[in-house]
Design a protein around this motif. Structure first.
Motif, PDB file in Angstrom:
ATOM      1  N   GLU A 136       0.846  -1.191   0.000  1.00  0.00           N
ATOM      2  CA  GLU A 136       0.000   0.000   0.000  1.00  0.00           C
ATOM      3  C   GLU A 136       0.887   1.249   0.000  1.00  0.00           C
ATOM      4  OE1 GLU A 136      -3.213   0.421  -0.153  1.00  0.00           O
ATOM      5  OE2 GLU A 136      -3.895  -1.659  -0.035  1.00  0.00           O
ATOM      6  N   LEU A 137       0.442   2.274  -0.716  1.00  0.00           N
ATOM      7  CA  LEU A 137       1.191   3.530  -0.730  1.00  0.00           C
ATOM      8  C   LEU A 137       0.992   4.280   0.586  1.00  0.00           C
ATOM      9  CD1 LEU A 137       0.420   4.760  -4.363  1.00  0.00           C
ATOM     10  CD2 LEU A 137       2.436   3.534  -3.535  1.00  0.00           C
ATOM     11  N   CYS A 138       1.975   5.061   0.955  1.00  0.00           N
ATOM     12  CA  CYS A 138       1.890   5.860   2.174  1.00  0.00           C
ATOM     13  C   CYS A 138       0.783   6.903   2.029  1.00  0.00           C
ATOM     14  CB  CYS A 138       3.236   6.536   2.444  1.00  0.00           C
ATOM     15  SG  CYS A 138       3.232   7.635   3.876  1.00  0.00           S
ATOM     16  N   LYS A 139      -0.137   6.949   2.994  1.00  0.00           N
ATOM     17  CA  LYS A 139      -1.254   7.897   2.922  1.00  0.00           C
ATOM     18  C   LYS A 139      -0.779   9.341   3.042  1.00  0.00           C
ATOM     19  CE  LYS A 139      -4.658   4.612   4.716  1.00  0.00           C
ATOM     20  NZ  LYS A 139      -5.658   4.335   5.789  1.00  0.00           N
ATOM     21  N   ASP A 140       0.242   9.567   3.882  1.00  0.00           N
ATOM     22  CA  ASP A 140       0.743  10.929   4.075  1.00  0.00           C
ATOM     23  C   ASP A 140       1.611  11.402   2.909  1.00  0.00           C
ATOM     24  OD1 ASP A 140      -0.538  10.977   6.539  1.00  0.00           O
ATOM     25  OD2 ASP A 140       1.227  10.174   7.582  1.00  0.00           O
ATOM     26  N   PRO A 142       2.081   9.784  -0.791  1.00  0.00           N
ATOM     27  CA  PRO A 142       1.898   8.740  -1.807  1.00  0.00           C
ATOM     28  C   PRO A 142       3.045   8.624  -2.793  1.00  0.00           C
ATOM     29  CG  PRO A 142      -0.083  10.102  -1.579  1.00  0.00           C
ATOM     30  CD  PRO A 142       1.005  10.785  -0.824  1.00  0.00           C
ATOM     31  N   MET A 143       3.872   9.683  -2.937  1.00  0.00           N
ATOM     32  CA  MET A 143       4.985   9.660  -3.867  1.00  0.00           C
ATOM     33  C   MET A 143       6.200   8.919  -3.295  1.00  0.00           C
ATOM     34  SD  MET A 143       3.643  11.067  -6.419  1.00  0.00           S
ATOM     35  CE  MET A 143       5.088  11.144  -7.460  1.00  0.00           C
ATOM     36  N   ARG A 144       6.189   8.612  -2.009  1.00  0.00           N
ATOM     37  CA  ARG A 144       7.301   7.903  -1.411  1.00  0.00           C
ATOM     38  C   ARG A 144       7.350   6.461  -1.923  1.00  0.00           C
ATOM     39  NH1 ARG A 144       7.870   6.915   4.973  1.00  0.00           N
ATOM     40  NH2 ARG A 144       6.144   8.365   4.866  1.00  0.00           N
ATOM     41  N   ALA A 145       8.560   5.932  -2.140  1.00  0.00           N
ATOM     42  CA  ALA A 145       8.716   4.567  -2.645  1.00  0.00           C
ATOM     43  C   ALA A 145       8.146   3.578  -1.636  1.00  0.00           C
ATOM     44  CB  ALA A 145      10.185   4.264  -2.909  1.00  0.00           C
ATOM     45  N   PRO A 146       7.466   2.515  -2.089  1.00  0.00           N
ATOM     46  CA  PRO A 146       6.918   1.519  -1.166  1.00  0.00           C
ATOM     47  C   PRO A 146       8.010   0.691  -0.516  1.00  0.00           C
ATOM     48  CG  PRO A 146       6.633   0.810  -3.429  1.00  0.00           C
ATOM     49  CD  PRO A 146       7.164   2.203  -3.496  1.00  0.00           C
ATOM     50  N   LEU A 147       7.611  -0.178   0.431  1.00  0.00           N
ATOM     51  CA  LEU A 147       8.576  -1.028   1.134  1.00  0.00           C
ATOM     52  C   LEU A 147       9.417  -1.809   0.144  1.00  0.00           C
ATOM     53  CD1 LEU A 147       9.734  -2.388   3.653  1.00  0.00           C
ATOM     54  CD2 LEU A 147       7.823  -3.999   3.570  1.00  0.00           C
ATOM     55  N   TRP A 148       8.780  -2.456  -0.836  1.00  0.00           N
ATOM     56  CA  TRP A 148       9.528  -3.121  -1.900  1.00  0.00           C
ATOM     57  C   TRP A 148       8.710  -3.092  -3.188  1.00  0.00           C
ATOM     58  CZ3 TRP A 148       8.045  -7.554  -4.578  1.00  0.00           C
ATOM     59  CH2 TRP A 148       7.027  -8.322  -4.003  1.00  0.00           C
ATOM     60  N   GLN A 149       9.431  -3.090  -4.298  1.00  0.00           N
ATOM     61  CA  GLN A 149       8.805  -3.079  -5.614  1.00  0.00           C
ATOM     62  C   GLN A 149       9.772  -3.699  -6.627  1.00  0.00           C
ATOM     63  OE1 GLN A 149       7.975   1.013  -6.592  1.00  0.00           O
ATOM     64  NE2 GLN A 149      10.109   1.629  -6.553  1.00  0.00           N
ATOM     65  N   ILE A 150       9.209  -4.133  -7.745  1.00  0.00           N
ATOM     66  CA  ILE A 150      10.013  -4.701  -8.829  1.00  0.00           C
ATOM     67  C   ILE A 150       9.862  -3.808 -10.053  1.00  0.00           C
ATOM     68  CG2 ILE A 150      10.394  -6.680 -10.338  1.00  0.00           C
ATOM     69  CD1 ILE A 150       9.209  -8.451  -8.187  1.00  0.00           C
ATOM     70  N   LYS A 151      10.975  -3.337 -10.588  1.00  0.00           N
ATOM     71  CA  LYS A 151      10.974  -2.557 -11.818  1.00  0.00           C
ATOM     72  C   LYS A 151      11.569  -3.405 -12.933  1.00  0.00           C
ATOM     73  CE  LYS A 151      11.223   2.123  -9.893  1.00  0.00           C
ATOM     74  NZ  LYS A 151      11.998   3.397  -9.845  1.00  0.00           N
ATOM     75  N   ALA A 152      10.976  -3.315 -14.120  1.00  0.00           N
ATOM     76  CA  ALA A 152      11.433  -4.160 -15.223  1.00  0.00           C
ATOM     77  C   ALA A 152      11.277  -3.429 -16.544  1.00  0.00           C
ATOM     78  CB  ALA A 152      10.653  -5.476 -15.261  1.00  0.00           C
ATOM     79  N   VAL A 153      12.131  -3.815 -17.507  1.00  0.00           N
ATOM     80  CA  VAL A 153      12.020  -3.261 -18.851  1.00  0.00           C
ATOM     81  C   VAL A 153      10.710  -3.713 -19.497  1.00  0.00           C
ATOM     82  CG1 VAL A 153      13.048  -3.254 -21.166  1.00  0.00           C
ATOM     83  CG2 VAL A 153      14.511  -3.114 -19.133  1.00  0.00           C
ATOM     84  N   ARG A 154      10.332  -4.972 -19.230  1.00  0.00           N
ATOM     85  CA  ARG A 154       9.079  -5.488 -19.791  1.00  0.00           C
ATOM     86  C   ARG A 154       8.434  -6.453 -18.801  1.00  0.00           C
ATOM     87  NH1 ARG A 154       9.017  -7.463 -25.885  1.00  0.00           N
ATOM     88  NH2 ARG A 154       9.244  -5.202 -26.061  1.00  0.00           N
ATOM     89  N   VAL A 155       7.119  -6.327 -18.666  1.00  0.00           N
ATOM     90  CA  VAL A 155       6.333  -7.210 -17.805  1.00  0.00           C
ATOM     91  C   VAL A 155       5.195  -7.790 -18.636  1.00  0.00           C
ATOM     92  CG1 VAL A 155       4.904  -7.396 -15.743  1.00  0.00           C
ATOM     93  CG2 VAL A 155       6.890  -5.885 -15.742  1.00  0.00           C
ATOM     94  N   VAL A 156       4.993  -9.106 -18.541  1.00  0.00           N
ATOM     95  CA  VAL A 156       3.931  -9.790 -19.272  1.00  0.00           C
ATOM     96  C   VAL A 156       3.025 -10.496 -18.274  1.00  0.00           C
ATOM     97  CG1 VAL A 156       3.348 -11.522 -20.996  1.00  0.00           C
ATOM     98  CG2 VAL A 156       5.408 -10.119 -21.288  1.00  0.00           C
ATOM     99  N   HIS A 157       1.733 -10.153 -18.307  1.00  0.00           N
ATOM    100  CA  HIS A 157       0.741 -10.817 -17.460  1.00  0.00           C
ATOM    101  C   HIS A 157      -0.118 -11.712 -18.345  1.00  0.00           C
ATOM    102  CE1 HIS A 157      -3.056 -10.548 -14.732  1.00  0.00           C
ATOM    103  NE2 HIS A 157      -2.399 -11.674 -14.555  1.00  0.00           N
ATOM    104  N   ASN A 158       0.005 -13.022 -18.143  1.00  0.00           N
ATOM    105  CA  ASN A 158      -0.732 -14.001 -18.937  1.00  0.00           C
ATOM    106  C   ASN A 158      -1.836 -14.593 -18.068  1.00  0.00           C
ATOM    107  OD1 ASN A 158      -1.600 -16.329 -20.397  1.00  0.00           O
ATOM    108  ND2 ASN A 158       0.370 -16.373 -21.473  1.00  0.00           N
TER     109      ASN A 158
END
Length: 250
Positions: A136-140, A142-158
């Motif tokens: 969940e994003l910080c309510k106070d 929201p632009m702050r980075a979350p606890l953890w996230q994955i960044k990728a050049v390409r993501v495919v949802h099948n």
């Protein structure tokens, strides 16, 4: 040109499939010369389990294309919702091209990307320069980075294989890159139990120093599973925790 206006307009057509399209809007106009139907104001267009909401939706009969602009949301059969400012779709609302995409999955996890496309059968969504996080994003702030996230050049949802795949991905903790992998995948939110790595956890103590836990969940059967959790720390040798679970008859 025909112009029909009113508080609410409903129209049904079947441009390319046997299943009809339902169109709901405040105003509906039809340009006979260009073959373009334009709906404005609280627009909802649906066919089967595919639903589009937008400020404006245009359907080009000759090109067999649907264009949605302004506060667009596109919901598919699996319950995942795509948010964008501009979307191009085929007339059956399955294939799509999206700019500045934001995606809310059925388990409330989030994805965002610079652009994306959805395949003709509506089963595969490809995102370019994307980020995924279940946090969940910080309510106070929201632009702050979350606890953890994955960044990728390409993501495919099948949605057919029920997996989310990442290519050239970075795992970030509090916005700081900590791990790179050329390929990574995990089940999508519709999967209740599946073998694979669980979310890592980090800790720090005076005796152990910095430590990381990397649990692996192994489905043995419908009533059995095993969780293996290696712990790596800067102050001690590696440790392996194991947990076996089995549901018995009573």
């Amino acid at each position: 040109k025909d112009n029909h206006s009113g508080k609410k307009t409903v129209a049904q057509t079947a441009p390319s499939e046997n299943e009809p399209v339902l169109l709901l809007a405040d105003e509906l106009t039809y340009d006979e010369e260009l073959g373009i139907i334009t709906a404005r104001g609280n627009v909802e267009i649906s066919q089967g389990d595919n639903v589009v909401h937008a400020d404006t939706v245009s359907y080009n009969q000759r090109a067999n294309k649907v264009t949605a602009t302004g506060n667009v949301s596109l919901t598919g059969p699996e319950g995942d919702t795509i948010f964008a400012d501009y979307v191009e779709l085929t007339s059956d609302l399955k294939a799509a091209t999206v700019e500045a995409i934001r995606m809310l999955l059925s388990d409330r996890s989030r994805m965002a990307a610079a652009s994306g496309t959805r395949s003709d059968d509506g089963k595969k969504t490809t995102l370019n320069r994307a980020v995924y996080s279940p946090c969940e994003l910080c309510k106070d702030d929201p632009m702050r980075a979350p606890l953890w996230q994955i960044k990728a050049v390409r993501v495919v949802h099948n949605t057919e294989t029920k997996r989310i795949e990442y290519k050239d991905a970075w795992l970030e903790m509090f916005g700081v890159p900590v791990l790179y992998t050329p390929y990574f995948s995990h089940p999508d939110p519709s999967v209740k139990r599946d073998s694979g790595y669980l979310a890592p956890s980090f800790q720090y103590s005076d005796k152990l120093g910095a430590a990381i836990r990397l649990p692996y969940f192994w489905v043995l059967d419908d009533d059995k599973d095993l969780t293996l959790t290696p712990i790596f720390s800067t102050g001690e040798y590696p440790v392996l925790l194991t947990e076996y679970r089995q549901r018995v008859y009573d």
